[in-house]
Design a protein around this motif. Structure first.
Motif, PDB file in Angstrom:
ATOM      1  N   GLY A 283       4.909  -0.663  -9.649  1.00 57.88           N
ATOM      2  CA  GLY A 283       5.215  -1.741 -10.586  1.00 57.88           C
ATOM      3  C   GLY A 283       6.304  -2.667 -10.063  1.00 57.88           C
ATOM      4  N   ILE A 284       7.292  -2.109  -9.370  1.00 54.24           N
ATOM      5  CA  ILE A 284       8.370  -2.907  -8.779  1.00 54.24           C
ATOM      6  C   ILE A 284       7.822  -3.785  -7.659  1.00 54.24           C
ATOM      7  N   VAL A 285       7.020  -3.190  -6.796  1.00 49.10           N
ATOM      8  CA  VAL A 285       6.468  -3.925  -5.653  1.00 49.10           C
ATOM      9  C   VAL A 285       5.571  -5.067  -6.123  1.00 49.10           C
ATOM     10  N   LEU A 286       4.755  -4.812  -7.136  1.00 46.91           N
ATOM     11  CA  LEU A 286       3.870  -5.865  -7.645  1.00 46.91           C
ATOM     12  C   LEU A 286       4.672  -7.020  -8.219  1.00 46.91           C
ATOM     13  N   GLN A 287       5.796  -6.719  -8.859  1.00 47.89           N
ATOM     14  CA  GLN A 287       6.662  -7.799  -9.338  1.00 47.89           C
ATOM     15  C   GLN A 287       7.272  -8.572  -8.176  1.00 47.89           C
ATOM     16  N   GLN A 288       7.618  -7.878  -7.104  1.00 47.00           N
ATOM     17  CA  GLN A 288       8.192  -8.543  -5.936  1.00 47.00           C
ATOM     18  C   GLN A 288       7.216  -9.550  -5.324  1.00 47.00           C
ATOM     19  N   ILE A 289       5.954  -9.167  -5.210  1.00 48.43           N
ATOM     20  CA  ILE A 289       4.994 -10.047  -4.542  1.00 48.43           C
ATOM     21  C   ILE A 289       4.575 -11.210  -5.432  1.00 48.43           C
TER      22      ILE A 289
ATOM     23  N   GLY B 111       0.811  -1.211   0.000  1.00 48.74           N
ATOM     24  CA  GLY B 111       0.000   0.000   0.000  1.00 48.74           C
ATOM     25  C   GLY B 111       0.845   1.263   0.000  1.00 48.74           C
ATOM     26  N   ALA B 112       1.969   1.247   0.724  1.00 50.55           N
ATOM     27  CA  ALA B 112       2.834   2.430   0.791  1.00 50.55           C
ATOM     28  C   ALA B 112       3.433   2.780  -0.562  1.00 50.55           C
ATOM     29  N   ALA B 113       3.551   1.777  -1.445  1.00 49.84           N
ATOM     30  CA  ALA B 113       4.127   2.038  -2.771  1.00 49.84           C
ATOM     31  C   ALA B 113       3.248   2.970  -3.593  1.00 49.84           C
TER      32      ALA B 113
END
Length: 359
Positions: free
Chosen positions: A242-248, A220-222
């Motif tokens: 976009g980076i965070v979604l790839q991480q998860i 959420g913070a992203a």
């Protein structure tokens, strides 16, 4: 002058003690785990009258009998199981390579490093790190050597290593939280001695939802567009959505694929299903990482067997041996020629300055 010399001597002595402490603790963990595991396997082997007759003839003979039974379990795994386990290992290392690509994109240097180069670098780093232990250090040395050849600074490589570790931690937290929320009794064999409030299914479920809440908070913070954290000239940028979604996606994918290696090698008898196997893998793998034992030898087996009490221990150990072959040993063997080829190319580069760049 004398006091300064004494202080330096104390510091050197403390450094030597610390240098020896972790290897000794790791060795003690291996020894203790092996004793527990041998007792468990021996008890199971003795349930067969024919095998029981061959036991109690000395420690060495007992170990030979146990290894023979494990060999029979390995032989009973169908070719399809081995094939699916191998494909799962390949998928796991593809996901690990994705860690590096995500980190390179976050740092903003993805155009300097080709996909093929980062894949090979990631493969070698994790192959060595998983086998040697202390993967941040051992795998980090590989990344520093390789990415420096592509123009990345030490600071950028350090940030990449940290980001890859965080991606793994995020995936582990997300999956472990989900597994314990789904089945809080999964960790019961390891929480029997904890206070009753935390050892209860409701207490474990609260802990699981706390893990999931941390993951949700990070994601959420992203989307809030936080400003960079400034410490002097150093800036720490929060990952973009976009980076965070790839991480998860990448983090859980690697762990799911690694757990699938074991799942496909487990016997059908007493198999609790993939969700339970995944939860047991996450717990045992994290415990083995905390132990700092190279490859989690012995530690992972003891925890995994304890978490799957309904399954034959011999079958579990055989499945973990398959995991070690495909996830640890085969990548280690393959990484050797890759390292040699890279070093040869680095040695030839000054002599071949007129050749096209290999970036």
């Amino acid at each position: 002058m004398h006091e300064a010399t004494t202080e330096n001597t104390r510091k050197k002595l403390a450094d030597h003690l610390l240098a020896w402490m972790w290897p000794l603790l790791a060795l003690a963990s291996v020894g203790f785990s092996m004793v527990l595991l041998e007792g468990k396997l021996r008890a199971e082997a003795a349930s067969d009258p024919l095998v029981r007759a061959m036991l109690n003839d000395g420690f060495v003979n007992d170990v030979e009998v146990i290894l023979r039974v494990i060999g029979e379990k390995l032989a009973s795994i169908p070719p399809r199981g081995y094939g699916l386990a191998a494909l799962s290992a390949l998928l796991a290392y593809v996901a690990l390579a994705w860690y590096d690509r995500i980190a390179l994109r976050h740092i903003g240097v993805q155009t300097r490093v080709s996909v093929a180069f980062s894949f090979l670098c990631s493969f070698v780093a994790y192959a060595l790190g998983h086998n040697i232990g202390a993967s941040v250090v051992s795998g980090g040395a590989v990344r520093l050597r390789a990415y420096a050849a592509r123009g990345l600074s030490k600071g950028q490589v350090a940030m990449l290593i940290s980001f890859c570790s965080f991606t793994f931690g995020l995936g582990a937290l997300l999956l472990l939280g989900g597994a314990l929320a789904w089945d809080p009794t999964l960790a019961a064999p390891l929480t029997e001695r904890l206070p009753s409030g935390w050892a209860s299914p409701s207490g474990i479920r609260v802990l699981a939802f706390g893990m999931l809440a941390l993951c949700a908070l990070y994601v959420g913070a992203a989307f809030l567009g936080l400003r960079p954290l400034r410490m002097g000239r150093f800036q720490l940028h929060y990952p973009k959505p976009g980076i965070v979604l790839q991480q998860i996606v990448a983090g859980p994918l690697e762990l799911v694929a690694a757990a699938a290696i074991i799942y496909f090698a487990l016997p059908a008898e007493g198999n609790p299903g993939f969700a339970t196997v995944l939860g047991a893998f996450l717990i045992s793998f994290c415990v083995s990482l905390l132990s700092q034992v190279p490859g989690g030898v012995g530690v992972m087996e003891v925890v995994f067997v304890a978490l799957l009490p309904e399954m034959p221990a011999m079958g579990v150990v055989a499945a973990l041996l398959v995991w070690r072959i495909f996830y640890l040993l085969v990548p280690l063997v393959v990484s050797g020629p890759i390292i040699l080829a890279f070093e040869v190319m680095q040695w030839l580069r000054p002599k071949a300055a007129t050749l096209p760049s290999l970036r």
